[in-house]
Write a protein that holds these residues in place. Structure first.
Motif, PDB file in Angstrom:
ATOM      1  N   SER B  17      -6.055  80.883  54.481  1.00  0.00           N
ATOM      2  CA  SER B  17      -4.642  81.237  54.430  1.00  0.00           C
ATOM      3  C   SER B  17      -4.078  81.246  55.854  1.00  0.00           C
ATOM      4  N   GLY B  18      -4.934  81.577  56.801  1.00  0.00           N
ATOM      5  CA  GLY B  18      -4.490  81.529  58.187  1.00  0.00           C
ATOM      6  C   GLY B  18      -4.174  80.105  58.615  1.00  0.00           C
ATOM      7  N   TYR B  19      -5.057  79.172  58.222  1.00  0.00           N
ATOM      8  CA  TYR B  19      -4.785  77.759  58.523  1.00  0.00           C
ATOM      9  C   TYR B  19      -3.453  77.354  57.927  1.00  0.00           C
ATOM     10  N   ARG B  20      -3.244  77.841  56.738  1.00  0.00           N
ATOM     11  CA  ARG B  20      -2.030  77.444  56.040  1.00  0.00           C
ATOM     12  C   ARG B  20      -0.809  77.948  56.792  1.00  0.00           C
ATOM     13  N   ARG B  21      -0.904  79.217  57.209  1.00  0.00           N
ATOM     14  CA  ARG B  21       0.225  79.788  57.946  1.00  0.00           C
ATOM     15  C   ARG B  21       0.472  78.995  59.221  1.00  0.00           C
ATOM     16  N   LYS B  22      -0.646  78.693  59.907  1.00  0.00           N
ATOM     17  CA  LYS B  22      -0.506  77.950  61.169  1.00  0.00           C
ATOM     18  C   LYS B  22       0.115  76.577  60.920  1.00  0.00           C
ATOM     19  N   ALA B  23      -0.337  75.926  59.841  1.00  0.00           N
ATOM     20  CA  ALA B  23       0.199  74.594  59.552  1.00  0.00           C
ATOM     21  C   ALA B  23       1.690  74.661  59.289  1.00  0.00           C
ATOM     22  N   ILE B  24       2.087  75.691  58.521  1.00  0.00           N
ATOM     23  CA  ILE B  24       3.515  75.820  58.222  1.00  0.00           C
ATOM     24  C   ILE B  24       4.298  76.043  59.516  1.00  0.00           C
ATOM     25  N   LEU B  25       3.765  76.928  60.348  1.00  0.00           N
ATOM     26  CA  LEU B  25       4.438  77.248  61.602  1.00  0.00           C
ATOM     27  C   LEU B  25       4.592  75.999  62.463  1.00  0.00           C
ATOM     28  N   LEU B  26       3.463  75.253  62.590  1.00  0.00           N
ATOM     29  CA  LEU B  26       3.475  74.048  63.426  1.00  0.00           C
ATOM     30  C   LEU B  26       4.502  73.050  62.913  1.00  0.00           C
ATOM     31  N   LEU B  27       4.486  72.841  61.611  1.00  0.00           N
ATOM     32  CA  LEU B  27       5.399  71.852  61.034  1.00  0.00           C
ATOM     33  C   LEU B  27       6.844  72.287  61.237  1.00  0.00           C
ATOM     34  N   PHE B  28       7.120  73.571  61.066  1.00  0.00           N
ATOM     35  CA  PHE B  28       8.495  74.036  61.230  1.00  0.00           C
ATOM     36  C   PHE B  28       8.941  73.910  62.675  1.00  0.00           C
ATOM     37  N   VAL B  29       8.033  74.243  63.597  1.00  0.00           N
ATOM     38  CA  VAL B  29       8.389  74.128  65.017  1.00  0.00           C
ATOM     39  C   VAL B  29       8.721  72.683  65.346  1.00  0.00           C
ATOM     40  N   LEU B  30       7.867  71.762  64.860  1.00  0.00           N
ATOM     41  CA  LEU B  30       8.116  70.343  65.113  1.00  0.00           C
ATOM     42  C   LEU B  30       9.436  69.911  64.502  1.00  0.00           C
ATOM     43  N   ALA B  31       9.697  70.384  63.290  1.00  0.00           N
ATOM     44  CA  ALA B  31      10.930  69.996  62.604  1.00  0.00           C
ATOM     45  C   ALA B  31      12.134  70.481  63.391  1.00  0.00           C
ATOM     46  N   VAL B  32      12.122  71.757  63.767  1.00  0.00           N
ATOM     47  CA  VAL B  32      13.267  72.321  64.491  1.00  0.00           C
ATOM     48  C   VAL B  32      13.433  71.603  65.819  1.00  0.00           C
ATOM     49  N   GLY B  33      12.301  71.347  66.492  1.00  0.00           N
ATOM     50  CA  GLY B  33      12.389  70.664  67.775  1.00  0.00           C
ATOM     51  C   GLY B  33      13.032  69.298  67.647  1.00  0.00           C
ATOM     52  N   HIS B  34      12.601  68.532  66.665  1.00  0.00           N
ATOM     53  CA  HIS B  34      13.152  67.182  66.506  1.00  0.00           C
ATOM     54  C   HIS B  34      14.608  67.230  66.127  1.00  0.00           C
ATOM     55  N   LEU B  35      14.970  68.145  65.238  1.00  0.00           N
ATOM     56  CA  LEU B  35      16.381  68.229  64.860  1.00  0.00           C
ATOM     57  C   LEU B  35      17.217  68.640  66.067  1.00  0.00           C
ATOM     58  N   GLY B  36      16.622  69.519  66.900  1.00  0.00           N
ATOM     59  CA  GLY B  36      17.322  69.915  68.109  1.00  0.00           C
ATOM     60  C   GLY B  36      17.567  68.732  69.022  1.00  0.00           C
ATOM     61  N   ALA B  65      14.714  61.042  65.831  1.00  0.00           N
ATOM     62  CA  ALA B  65      14.474  62.478  65.851  1.00  0.00           C
ATOM     63  C   ALA B  65      14.919  63.125  64.545  1.00  0.00           C
ATOM     64  N   SER B  66      16.047  62.662  64.007  1.00  0.00           N
ATOM     65  CA  SER B  66      16.517  63.255  62.742  1.00  0.00           C
ATOM     66  C   SER B  66      15.510  62.987  61.630  1.00  0.00           C
ATOM     67  N   LEU B  67      15.047  61.721  61.560  1.00  0.00           N
ATOM     68  CA  LEU B  67      14.109  61.376  60.480  1.00  0.00           C
ATOM     69  C   LEU B  67      12.816  62.166  60.626  1.00  0.00           C
ATOM     70  N   ALA B  68      12.318  62.247  61.872  1.00  0.00           N
ATOM     71  CA  ALA B  68      11.073  62.981  62.084  1.00  0.00           C
ATOM     72  C   ALA B  68      11.273  64.446  61.715  1.00  0.00           C
ATOM     73  N   GLY B  69      12.427  64.995  62.100  1.00  0.00           N
ATOM     74  CA  GLY B  69      12.713  66.393  61.765  1.00  0.00           C
ATOM     75  C   GLY B  69      12.702  66.602  60.272  1.00  0.00           C
ATOM     76  N   MET B  70      13.347  65.682  59.543  1.00  0.00           N
ATOM     77  CA  MET B  70      13.384  65.827  58.083  1.00  0.00           C
ATOM     78  C   MET B  70      11.977  65.723  57.504  1.00  0.00           C
ATOM     79  N   ALA B  71      11.180  64.764  58.039  1.00  0.00           N
ATOM     80  CA  ALA B  71       9.820  64.586  57.509  1.00  0.00           C
ATOM     81  C   ALA B  71       9.006  65.845  57.732  1.00  0.00           C
ATOM     82  N   PHE B  72       9.128  66.426  58.930  1.00  0.00           N
ATOM     83  CA  PHE B  72       8.353  67.636  59.212  1.00  0.00           C
ATOM     84  C   PHE B  72       8.827  68.798  58.342  1.00  0.00           C
ATOM     85  N   THR B  73      10.136  68.871  58.123  1.00  0.00           N
ATOM     86  CA  THR B  73      10.641  69.926  57.238  1.00  0.00           C
ATOM     87  C   THR B  73      10.045  69.757  55.844  1.00  0.00           C
TER      88      THR B  73
END
Lengths: 402, 575
Positions: B17-36, B65-73
């Motif tokens: 479950s920790g891996y899962r949390r980390k994966a979610i966090l990583l993906l969201f950070v990447l998504a927000v970063g790309h959208l930014g 960046a938009s597409l990558a952000g959407m994919a990560f989201t």
């Protein structure tokens, strides 16, 4: 060794239409001949048969069967084990008709030792029921795989659907679905399970209309008839000359069935016909005739089983397995005894020398003898006809190689 | 779908479950970063402030960046909700939803790009030639120009201007349309193979694939494809490796090229060629070269047999096939498929198959010849299993083998589509649009309202109707395959040269004279006979359609009855 003089009746004089058989097709553009190995890993050769074809384009000039890929020294093993121990080896010969093979060997040994008089009526009728059920199962496989050879895949599944019920019946009686060893020396190993007669007659009621379905689906299909009629014609004389037996012989118009002409197992108490090829769609003795003989034999087997189930009613309580079966000693004598297998005449030669273990066991397999006609029939035919002809001979390689 | 689990989540619940949390966090950070990044670059570079040479870079930055952000989201949401999604995917009819979704999606892409290109073409062209980096690229619209156009209609979104800018080039338009076509082509074999297995199972009282993906094994084809990709790539050492590889593409590419000229609806065609029919037939004809090469390069006698049979069969059956197609061409007076289909609009009695007896017979001769040229049963001699092991496919394995099947199923759909366009009215509805309108008015819905538009879009003809009709003819090919035995090679050639060819020639001549009499010379008595025969044929068509429908309904209602219900199984020891 006894032989009965029996009149062989030729139904009609066959008239080969050589033009359609391809032997008179003029090769005005001869090309380079090619040797092709058909098998042992080929979908149409029903096991590990290898046929070396000499071809000119699509025309097959010569087809030589090569056998021996499944040789298991079955006859030699017979000299090292007691007859009742040899029963499991017999149903591995013709694995599609294990019951009939068991029956053949058991009858031969019983005749040699004089045990045959002491087999109870119930055991005899059970033997007939199972032999005929297995004949239906075996012909169903023949019918289905023949469809596959011609390219129709669906009849195969239909045939196996019905065969499954027969195997369920066998399983309920003896626990095995392929190598039964149910019919043994002295009778059958176990009595019938509860309600077997009811379920068996229910199956027969279910099965009889299915045969009509097969005929509608495949037997009278135009493409199927075009593929099989007038192909691979074997005349009655040729069939006798080559020693062919079973549906292959009867397909050539010769009314010869050991169950009729030399009844074993009290087959003489039963009413049934012996269907023979009549050349309805082409010539007498073509692939279609051999095929339709099997279909008609299934109907006759249903008839026999119905009668046997009737006769079984008065025999409850009889002992189905003779005590002496496992302890017999073979006399210093020999016997050759043949029965009618689904594929033809299965003969066992057993020679005793006073001991429990036979001195010599020899089997005469119908598939082996029927296969020898390949070289004669598969000349100047098309490549696709080779599959049709081999399929119509319905060989089982386990029995050819033994 | 529950069978497919992510291994790092399922193995050990406490730690993972920790891996899962980390994966979610990583993906969201990447998504927000790309959208930014996308937003910043968007506001930083207004179209007005930008030099021309910078445009491609800004475009890449914003769009990428938009597409990558959407994919990560999407990935993050996938990890969060995968259990729920898994449950959702186990619902029934997902396979059909996927298929229809693919079709509708491909159609939507085609429609959208058509609309957008019309919009861009409609903008007033500003400057002629622009220097992008070192190249002088001729184009009509700058980004500023498009932005001005967008402002004029009240859409003040700068990123749209960047996104629309490349779409003015025909090349990009073609790429987008090709994406739609390739998407459709990839769905056909995947769906077709699964469907064929289910149809054959139904015919043979079996179940067919039942495991992969949940409902009726709908993921079976993708799973098989995946397996085939990972299989060992075997090339016979004694064969010809180059031709062995080449043969696959020569077989696989032409049917896909044929899709370029196949119209799904009046405007829904990649290139509306004037000689579309000839183009498609030519493309289907190339396939034989690939099969011959495959047989030759395999260095296998069975493969050579298969390819020689293919050569005999396809070359001879193309003649009756082409000649059967001449009859509807004669009726429509055009080789353009959109014209031919357009000439049959307005009710099923206008379809060419019912036009006169010659067309009626030509439909069947075409269908038989098409079966033969697609090497489908009962004419599947080139790969006939019981005679030639696998024919020209004997030495092929893995992905190359699957590409042959891609080509085969694409060709099957194309011949079915051609039959629909030439004989069965193409994308036109069997019901005339006027009837739908009057029905809608009678029900009380306005034909131009939401439901009215929807009903008219679905019923009054269009790509969905076309795909449904073609799918039915595709189904008939499967039906025939699992019912009939295979014919022999001499019978195949006999049927072609001595039966079909003379028959089609007679049809061609008769149809010519018939049209001459009815249309040009206007013989009254012939027109009367023509009318009577026309309505008789329509009646036959209706009866056949109703009969098929009734049989299908009967089979559907009694689908459990076909499997035998003996009590044997219950009596087994241990049951």
């Amino acid at each position: 060794m006894k032989t009965d003089a029996v009149d062989i009746v030729l139904e009609s004089q066959p008239d080969i239409n050589v033009e359609l058989n391809g032997s008179q097709i003029q090769h005005d553009l001869p090309t380079e001949e090619m040797l092709v190995n058909m098998g042992p890993q080929h979908p149409a050769t029903h096991g590990v048969l290898r046929i070396v074809l000499r071809t000119d384009g699509e025309m097959v000039l010569e087809a030589v069967p090569h056998i021996g890929y499944l040789h298991r020294c079955a006859e030699k093993i017979g000299e090292t084990v007691a007859p009742y121990q040899y029963i499991p080896y017999t149903d591995r010969m013709d694995y599609l008709a294990g019951m009939n093979n068991n029956l053949g060997f058991a009858l031969a040994v019983e005749k040699l030792t004089g045990l045959e008089q002491e087999i109870s009526k119930r055991a005899t009728y059970i033997r007939i029921i199972f032999a005929e059920l297995n004949r239906i199962a075996s012909h169903l496989v023949a019918f289905g795989t023949y469809g596959l050879d011609i390219g129709a895949i669906t009849p195969f599944l239909y045939a196996f659907r019905e065969r499954e019920y027969i195997l369920d019946l066998f399983e309920s009686a003896c626990g095995a679905r392929l190598t039964y060893s149910y019919i043994t020396i002295g009778g059958v190993t176990d009595d019938l399970p509860d309600k077997f007669v009811e379920i068996c007659s229910e199956f027969l009621d279910y099965f009889e209309p299915k045969v009509k379905e097969y005929n509608n689906l495949l037997s009278h299909n135009h493409i199927f008839v075009k593929r099989t009629a007038d192909i691979g014609v074997i005349t009655g004389e040729e069939a006798l000359d080559y020693g062919l037996t079973g549906p292959v012989l009867r397909g050539s118009g010769v009314r010869w069935d050991l169950r009729k002409v030399r009844p074993h197992c009290s087959y003489d108490e039963f009413e049934f016909d012996v269907p023979v090829g009549q050349g309805l769609k082409g010539t007498v003795g073509d692939c279609w005739d051999r095929y339709i003989v099997r279909i008609q034999e299934m109907e006759q087997s249903v008839k026999i089983i119905r009668q046997a189930l009737e006769k079984l009613r008065g025999t409850e309580g009889q002992d189905v397995l003779h005590k002496k079966g496992k302890t017999i000693k073979l006399p210093d004598d020999d016997i050759y005894f043949e029965i009618e297998n689904p594929r033809g005449q299965l003969g066992f030669y057993v020679q005793g020398n006073g001991a429990a273990i036979p001195a010599r066991v020899k089997a005469r397999g119908p598939s082996f003898c029927n296969l020898c006609v390949t070289d004669k029939v598969c000349r100047d035919v098309l490549l696709a006809d080779v599959a049709a002809i081999i399929g119509s001979l319905d060989v089982v390689m386990g029995e050819v190689d033994r | 779908m529950s069978q497919i689990t992510l291994p790092w989540i399922e193995k050990s619940p406490e730690t993972l479950s920790g891996y899962r949390r980390k994966a979610i966090l990583l993906l969201f950070v990447l998504a927000v970063g790309h959208l930014g990044i996308a937003l910043v670059s968007l506001f930083a570079f207004k179209p007005g402030q930008l030099a021309d040479w910078k445009i491609p870079f800004v475009l890449a930055l914003v769009l990428g960046a938009s597409l990558a952000g959407m994919a990560f989201t999407a990935g993050a949401f996938g990890v969060v909700f995968y259990r729920i999604i898994g449950k959702f995917l186990r619902w029934s009819y997902v396979a059909f939803a996927l298929f229809l979704g693919g079709v509708v999606g491909a159609c939507l892409i085609v429609w959208l790009h058509a609309e957008i290109f019309t919009f861009i073409k409609g903008l007033s062209a500003a400057e002629g030639e622009h220097r992008v980096w070192l190249l002088a690229v001729p184009y009509d619209h700058t980004v500023r120009n498009i932005y001005a156009g967008l402002e004029a209609i009240g859409v003040e979104v700068p990123v749209l201007a960047y996104a629309l800018w490349p779409l003015q080039f025909e090349f990009i338009r073609d790429l987008v349309a090709l994406g739609g076509i390739i998407g459709f082509i990839s769905i056909i074999p995947a769906f077709g193979i699964w469907w064929e297995r289910k149809v054959s199972a139904r015919i043979q009282s079996r179940m067919g694939p039942m495991r992969v993906g949940g409902w009726h094994g709908w993921l079976q084809s993708p799973a098989d494809g995946l397996k085939l990709i990972f299989k060992e790539d075997i090339i016979p050492p004694e064969g010809d490796p180059l031709l062995f590889r080449l043969a696959v593409y020569i077989t696989f590419v032409p049917p896909i090229c044929a899709f370029l000229a196949l119209p799904f609806a009046a405007a829904w065609v990649f290139r509306d060629l004037d000689v579309a029919l000839i183009f498609i037939l030519a493309m289907l004809g190339i396939e034989v070269v690939g099969v011959i090469l495959a047989g030759w390069a395999s260095n296998n006698k069975w493969a050579v047999y298969g390819s020689m049979r293919e050569a005999c069969q396809m070359v001879s059956y193309e003649i009756p096939m082409g000649m059967s197609l001449l009859i509807p061409i004669m009726m429509a007076g055009s080789l353009k498929l959109t014209d031919i289909a357009g000439a049959q609009a307005g009710g099923f009695w206008n379809w060419f198959v019912f036009a006169n007896p010659w067309c009626f017979i030509a439909f069947f001769t075409y269908y038989c010849a098409a079966l033969a040229s697609c090497k489908r049963a009962p004419f599947d001699l080139p790969e006939s299993e019981s005679e030639l092991v696998a024919g020209f496919l004997t030495e092929y394995s893995g992905f190359r083998w699957s590409l042959f099947f891609f080509g085969e199923y694409a060709a099957m759909f194309i011949v079915a589509g051609l039959a629909v366009i030439l004989f069965l009215g193409g994308w036109s509805s069997p019901i005339p649009e006027a009837w739908i309108n009057s029905f809608l008015t009678a029900v009380g819905a306005s034909p131009d309202g939401f439901f009215g538009t929807l009903a008219r879009g679905l019923l009054a003809g269009g790509p969905i109707i076309f795909v449904l009709k073609a799918t039915f003819l595709f189904y008939v090919q499967l039906w025939v395959r699992w019912t009939l035995p295979r014919v022999r090679i001499d019978q195949v050639l006999y049927a072609c040269v001595q039966v079909m060819l003379p028959l089609v020639m007679v049809l061609l001549l008769a149809n010519t004279l018939w049209i001459l009499g009815t249309d040009h010379l206007q013989w009254g008595w012939l027109n009367v006979i023509d009318g009577i025969l026309h309505w008789i044929l329509v009646g036959i068509g209706v009866i056949v359609a109703l009969a098929i429908l009734c049989i299908a309904l009967y089979g559907f209602k009694n689908n459990k009855r076909l499997v035998g219900q003996l009590a044997v199984v219950d009596q087994l020891p241990g049951s």
